[in-house]
Structures are given as structure tokens and as C-alpha cells.
Design a protein around this motif. Structure first.
Motif, PDB file in Angstrom:
ATOM      1  N   TYR A  65      49.569  66.846 166.191  1.00 52.17           N
ATOM      2  CA  TYR A  65      50.435  66.373 167.273  1.00 52.17           C
ATOM      3  C   TYR A  65      51.826  65.994 166.783  1.00 52.17           C
ATOM      4  O   TYR A  65      52.567  65.318 167.498  1.00 52.17           O
ATOM      5  CB  TYR A  65      49.817  65.184 168.006  1.00 52.17           C
ATOM      6  CG  TYR A  65      48.447  65.454 168.567  1.00 52.17           C
ATOM      7  CD1 TYR A  65      48.226  66.534 169.416  1.00 52.17           C
ATOM      8  CD2 TYR A  65      47.372  64.629 168.256  1.00 52.17           C
ATOM      9  CE1 TYR A  65      46.962  66.780 169.937  1.00 52.17           C
ATOM     10  CE2 TYR A  65      46.112  64.878 168.772  1.00 52.17           C
ATOM     11  CZ  TYR A  65      45.914  65.946 169.611  1.00 52.17           C
ATOM     12  OH  TYR A  65      44.663  66.192 170.130  1.00 52.17           O
ATOM     13  N   GLY A  66      52.165  66.439 165.596  1.00 54.94           N
ATOM     14  CA  GLY A  66      53.470  66.121 165.053  1.00 54.94           C
ATOM     15  C   GLY A  66      53.590  64.700 164.555  1.00 54.94           C
ATOM     16  O   GLY A  66      54.708  64.201 164.366  1.00 54.94           O
ATOM     17  N   THR A  67      52.457  64.041 164.349  1.00 60.26           N
ATOM     18  CA  THR A  67      52.506  62.694 163.799  1.00 60.26           C
ATOM     19  C   THR A  67      53.110  62.729 162.407  1.00 60.26           C
ATOM     20  O   THR A  67      52.897  63.672 161.653  1.00 60.26           O
ATOM     21  CB  THR A  67      51.109  62.064 163.735  1.00 60.26           C
ATOM     22  OG1 THR A  67      50.233  62.926 162.994  1.00 60.26           O
ATOM     23  CG2 THR A  67      50.559  61.870 165.135  1.00 60.26           C
ATOM     24  N   THR A  68      53.867  61.708 162.071  1.00 57.06           N
ATOM     25  CA  THR A  68      54.506  61.637 160.766  1.00 57.06           C
ATOM     26  C   THR A  68      54.322  60.262 160.152  1.00 57.06           C
ATOM     27  O   THR A  68      54.100  59.271 160.851  1.00 57.06           O
ATOM     28  CB  THR A  68      56.008  61.944 160.837  1.00 57.06           C
ATOM     29  OG1 THR A  68      56.664  60.969 161.652  1.00 57.06           O
ATOM     30  CG2 THR A  68      56.256  63.332 161.416  1.00 57.06           C
ATOM     31  N   VAL A  69      54.403  60.221 158.847  1.00 53.36           N
ATOM     32  CA  VAL A  69      54.392  58.974 158.115  1.00 53.36           C
ATOM     33  C   VAL A  69      55.376  59.120 156.970  1.00 53.36           C
ATOM     34  O   VAL A  69      55.446  60.170 156.329  1.00 53.36           O
ATOM     35  CB  VAL A  69      52.970  58.616 157.607  1.00 53.36           C
ATOM     36  CG1 VAL A  69      52.423  59.708 156.695  1.00 53.36           C
ATOM     37  CG2 VAL A  69      52.973  57.271 156.896  1.00 53.36           C
ATOM     38  N   THR A 108      63.486  62.373 156.667  1.00 51.47           N
ATOM     39  CA  THR A 108      62.750  62.781 157.851  1.00 51.47           C
ATOM     40  C   THR A 108      62.008  64.078 157.580  1.00 51.47           C
ATOM     41  O   THR A 108      62.615  65.078 157.197  1.00 51.47           O
ATOM     42  CB  THR A 108      63.685  62.985 159.054  1.00 51.47           C
ATOM     43  OG1 THR A 108      64.422  61.784 159.310  1.00 51.47           O
ATOM     44  CG2 THR A 108      62.872  63.339 160.295  1.00 51.47           C
ATOM     45  N   ILE A 109      60.709  64.057 157.782  1.00 54.80           N
ATOM     46  CA  ILE A 109      59.915  65.267 157.627  1.00 54.80           C
ATOM     47  C   ILE A 109      59.801  65.951 158.987  1.00 54.80           C
ATOM     48  O   ILE A 109      59.709  65.291 160.021  1.00 54.80           O
ATOM     49  CB  ILE A 109      58.515  64.953 157.052  1.00 54.80           C
ATOM     50  CG1 ILE A 109      57.778  66.245 156.693  1.00 54.80           C
ATOM     51  CG2 ILE A 109      57.695  64.116 158.031  1.00 54.80           C
ATOM     52  CD1 ILE A 109      56.475  66.013 155.923  1.00 54.80           C
ATOM     53  N   SER A 110      59.819  67.257 158.980  1.00 55.32           N
ATOM     54  CA  SER A 110      59.680  68.013 160.216  1.00 55.32           C
ATOM     55  C   SER A 110      59.085  69.379 159.914  1.00 55.32           C
ATOM     56  O   SER A 110      59.084  69.831 158.765  1.00 55.32           O
ATOM     57  CB  SER A 110      61.027  68.164 160.929  1.00 55.32           C
ATOM     58  OG  SER A 110      61.953  68.892 160.136  1.00 55.32           O
ATOM     59  N   VAL A 150      44.626  66.685 161.047  1.00 53.62           N
ATOM     60  CA  VAL A 150      44.393  65.329 161.511  1.00 53.62           C
ATOM     61  C   VAL A 150      45.732  64.611 161.527  1.00 53.62           C
ATOM     62  O   VAL A 150      46.778  65.199 161.254  1.00 53.62           O
ATOM     63  CB  VAL A 150      43.393  64.575 160.615  1.00 53.62           C
ATOM     64  CG1 VAL A 150      42.025  65.243 160.661  1.00 53.62           C
ATOM     65  CG2 VAL A 150      43.903  64.523 159.173  1.00 53.62           C
ATOM     66  N   GLY A 151      45.709  63.328 161.853  1.00 53.84           N
ATOM     67  CA  GLY A 151      46.931  62.549 161.802  1.00 53.84           C
ATOM     68  C   GLY A 151      47.505  62.524 160.393  1.00 53.84           C
ATOM     69  O   GLY A 151      46.792  62.686 159.405  1.00 53.84           O
ATOM     70  N   ALA A 152      48.802  62.324 160.305  1.00 54.22           N
ATOM     71  CA  ALA A 152      49.491  62.374 159.021  1.00 54.22           C
ATOM     72  C   ALA A 152      48.987  61.312 158.046  1.00 54.22           C
ATOM     73  O   ALA A 152      48.650  60.194 158.437  1.00 54.22           O
ATOM     74  CB  ALA A 152      50.988  62.198 159.244  1.00 54.22           C
TER      75      ALA A 152
END
Length: 124
Positions: A54-58, A68-70, A102-104
Motif C-alpha cells: 500500500y505504499g507504506t514507508t518507514v 524520502t523513499i519512493s 507486507v507493511g514496510a
């Protein structure tokens, strides 16, 4: 096997910016957790930023607000935009991919595929 290639490293003065890129030279990295890690000589590898489902980032506390990671879904390229660079950011930066979605997360042992790294040097 997934093979990753980083690019965009270089030498800049403190306060400067760089954008690192990571692409798969073999295999695919879509719908995979990915991250950026760095390692300075004599130091342990540390997580910098990661992106997941879902594009989650940490982002590591040390780089929050600066990096910023993308991920570009159309081109399948992972980026790390690095602003306000500091000498402490000097390290070899590697991208990594996991065969999971999964989530980041920033745990390096949760990643299976690694690039060779690109050098980032920040001088004062």
C-alpha cells in the motif's frame, strides 16, 4: 533470482542532494518489500528507509525529514531522494528486495536480494 543495480551515488558537500535509483536487472521487484540500507567502513549495516504494501514507508530517525523513499510503479524503479546531506550520511548505500508484500520494515534480515551498492560521500 532477482538481481538489483543501484545508481546515483556520488560526492557532494554538506547540504547537497542526491537521488539514488535501484532497478532489477533480472527478475521483477513489483509487489515486493524493498529498502535502502547503508554501511560505513567499520560499522554495521543500518536500515535507511523501506517501502511496502500500500505504499507504506518507514524512515530511520536519523534521516526523517531529509530522505524520502519512493517507488515508480510504471518504471519499476526504487528511489531514495536524499536532501540536506550530512557527513554522517557517508556510506555505501544498497537497495534490497524481499519476496514478500507486507507493511514496510527496516530489518535487513527480512530481505533476500541485494544490489552491489553505490557510494555516497558527503564532505563538510
Amino acid at each position: 533470482q532477482v538481481q538489483l543495480v543501484e545508481s546515483g551515488g556520488g560526492s557532494v558537500q554538506a547540504g547537497g542532494s542526491l537521488r539514488l535509483s535501484c532497478a532489477a536487472s533480472r527478475g521483477t521487484i513489483n509487489r515486493k518489500n524493498m529498502g535502502w540500507f547503508r554501511q560505513a567502513p567499520g560499522k554495521e549495516r543500518e536500515g535507511v528507509a523501506a517501502i511496502g504494501k500500500y505504499g507504506t514507508t518507514v524512515h530511520a530517525d536519523s534521516v526523517k525529514g531529509r530522505f524520502t523513499i519512493s517507488f515508480d510503479n510504471a518504471e519499476n524503479i526504487l528511489y531514495l531522494q536524499m536532501n540536506s546531506l550530512e557527513p554522517e550520511d557517508t556510506a555505501t548505500y544498497s537497495c534490497a528486495a524481499a519476496d514478500r508484500w507486507v507493511g514496510a520494515y527496516l530489518n535487513q534480515y527480512g530481505y533476500s536480494f541485494w544490489g552491489q551498492g553505490t557510494q555516497v560521500t558527503v564532505s563538510s
